[in-house]
Design a protein around this motif. Structure first.
Motif, PDB file in Angstrom:
ATOM      1  N   HIS A   1      39.376  46.649  29.615  1.00  0.00           N
ATOM      2  CA  HIS A   1      39.502  46.473  30.855  1.00  0.00           C
ATOM      3  C   HIS A   1      37.952  46.568  31.522  1.00  0.00           C
ATOM      4  O   HIS A   1      37.940  46.132  32.604  1.00  0.00           O
ATOM      5  CB  HIS A   1      40.462  47.578  31.502  1.00  0.00           C
TER       6      HIS A   1
ATOM      7  N   ILE B   1      35.473  43.750  32.792  1.00  0.00           N
ATOM      8  CA  ILE B   1      36.177  42.944  33.742  1.00  0.00           C
ATOM      9  C   ILE B   1      36.151  43.865  35.004  1.00  0.00           C
ATOM     10  O   ILE B   1      35.833  43.439  36.241  1.00  0.00           O
ATOM     11  CB  ILE B   1      37.424  42.425  33.373  1.00  0.00           C
TER      12      ILE B   1
ATOM     13  N   MET C   1      34.515  42.877  38.614  1.00  0.00           N
ATOM     14  CA  MET C   1      35.294  42.874  39.795  1.00  0.00           C
ATOM     15  C   MET C   1      34.471  43.594  40.956  1.00  0.00           C
ATOM     16  O   MET C   1      34.480  43.170  41.909  1.00  0.00           O
ATOM     17  CB  MET C   1      36.697  43.301  39.620  1.00  0.00           C
TER      18      MET C   1
ATOM     19  N   SER D   1      38.983  37.958  38.749  1.00  0.00           N
ATOM     20  CA  SER D   1      38.771  39.346  37.745  1.00  0.00           C
ATOM     21  C   SER D   1      40.061  40.136  38.188  1.00  0.00           C
ATOM     22  O   SER D   1      40.658  40.734  37.224  1.00  0.00           O
ATOM     23  CB  SER D   1      37.701  40.225  38.438  1.00  0.00           C
TER      24      SER D   1
ATOM     25  N   TYR E   1      43.247  38.798  36.420  1.00  0.00           N
ATOM     26  CA  TYR E   1      43.159  39.234  34.888  1.00  0.00           C
ATOM     27  C   TYR E   1      43.587  40.813  34.876  1.00  0.00           C
ATOM     28  O   TYR E   1      44.403  41.036  34.234  1.00  0.00           O
ATOM     29  CB  TYR E   1      41.591  39.120  34.500  1.00  0.00           C
ATOM     30  N   LEU E   2      43.043  41.655  35.629  1.00  0.00           N
ATOM     31  CA  LEU E   2      43.204  43.067  35.570  1.00  0.00           C
ATOM     32  C   LEU E   2      44.761  43.246  35.911  1.00  0.00           C
ATOM     33  O   LEU E   2      45.190  44.514  35.478  1.00  0.00           O
ATOM     34  CB  LEU E   2      42.310  43.887  36.566  1.00  0.00           C
TER      35      LEU E   2
END
Length: 303
Positions: free
Chosen positions: A68, A71, A75, A173, A176-177
């Motif tokens: 993580h 990313i 972000m 971002s 995705y997270l």
């Protein structure tokens, strides 16, 4: 009665969130009259970080992994760091009303980014909508005459567009997270990263030479941190949790409506006839793609 209230509360929450986000352009523009933009941004991030301190214990339970981290860094770099750098610079050259109009291009930039990085389909309608909105944004800058508060609208609008590119990177971002991490926790990390990012800039000579702020300016910074960075996010999250995201995203187009109205009331900003037509072009480009997204959603539900 209870059922009707449950249906109306998310709508009211989203409307209030858009009003608060719209007010942020006006509040930042107003605060720059007395404070250096870096001081405003640092103060905003510091206040927002303080709002998250009561929830510090819950961060220990975050299922954060090494995968993580890249990313997450991307972000936070996109927003708040670079996003606020570009937006603060934009508001030094353009009006709050014009900057808020450029912000309506964010959904289009997100859709294009999703096509490039997430493999989502990019259609001719989307490209046409983006082109129309971009032409409207350029027209908006050319049609505006320079004033004391907005000396170079074209440059300011370009900087705001760069801020929207950063916001699109943040959105992709974040999407995705949030598959694994809480959006609330991610927002707190954003505030803290902004605090760390802007803190060293307070040592710049032009920032240190600013006179002590008035109580009014301090209250504006507190408003930006508590009400906008923390409160508006909470309201938006509540609304999104109760209604489909496709419907919630449409509310973003209301931000410039609130910003233009507040700019008129608090800053004395005015839009001329050409700028009015340019605003229509920007919104038409956005709405062109909104129609297609509703059709795609309907087909998905019917499948």
């Amino acid at each position: 009665m209870v059922a009707a209230l449950k249906n109306i509360l998310p709508i009211l929450a989203l409307l209030l969130a858009m009003a608060l986000w719209g007010s942020s352009f006006v509040a930042m523009k107003y605060s720059f009259r007395e404070l250096h933009p870096i001081a405003v941004l640092f103060g905003r991030m510091a206040v927002a970080t303080l709002c998250f301190l009561p929830f510090l214990g819950s961060y220990r339970r975050m299922p954060l992994t090494k995968a993580h981290v890249p990313i997450l860094i991307l972000m936070c770099l996109c927003e708040p760091c670079l996003y606020f750098v570009f937006e603060a610079a934009a508001l030094m050259y353009t009006s709050a009303s014009q900057a808020s109009m450029i912000s309506t291009m964010l959904p289009l930039l997100v859709a294009l980014s999703a096509g490039l990085f997430l493999g989502e389909r990019v259609t001719l309608r989307l490209l046409a909508g983006f082109a129309l909105a971009a032409v409207g944004a350029l027209w908006l800058g050319y049609a505006a005459g320079g004033t004391e508060d907005a000396p170079n609208p074209l440059l300011g609008n370009l900087l705001e567009f760069l801020a929207m590119i950063c916001a699109a990177g943040y959105t992709i971002s974040m999407k995705y997270l949030t598959k694994d991490l809480s959006s609330f926790h991610l927002t707190g990390l954003q505030a803290f990263s902004g605090l760390i990012f802007f803190a060293p800039m307070l040592a710049l000579p032009q920032v240190r030479q600013m006179p002590p702020p008035s109580l009014e300016s301090v209250l504006v910074v507190v408003y930006l941190g508590v009400v906008v960075s923390f409160g508006a996010y909470a309201l938006y999250n509540y609304g999104v949790s109760r209604i489909p995201v496709s419907r919630a995203s449409a509310f973003i187009n209301l931000i410039p409506v609130f910003s233009i109205l507040m700019g008129f009331i608090f800053l004395g900003e005015r839009l001329n006839l050409q700028q009015g037509f340019a605003c229509v072009a920007v919104l038409a480009g956005v709405l062109l793609t909104q129609h297609e997204r509703r059709q795609n959603l309907a087909r998905g539900l019917a499948a």
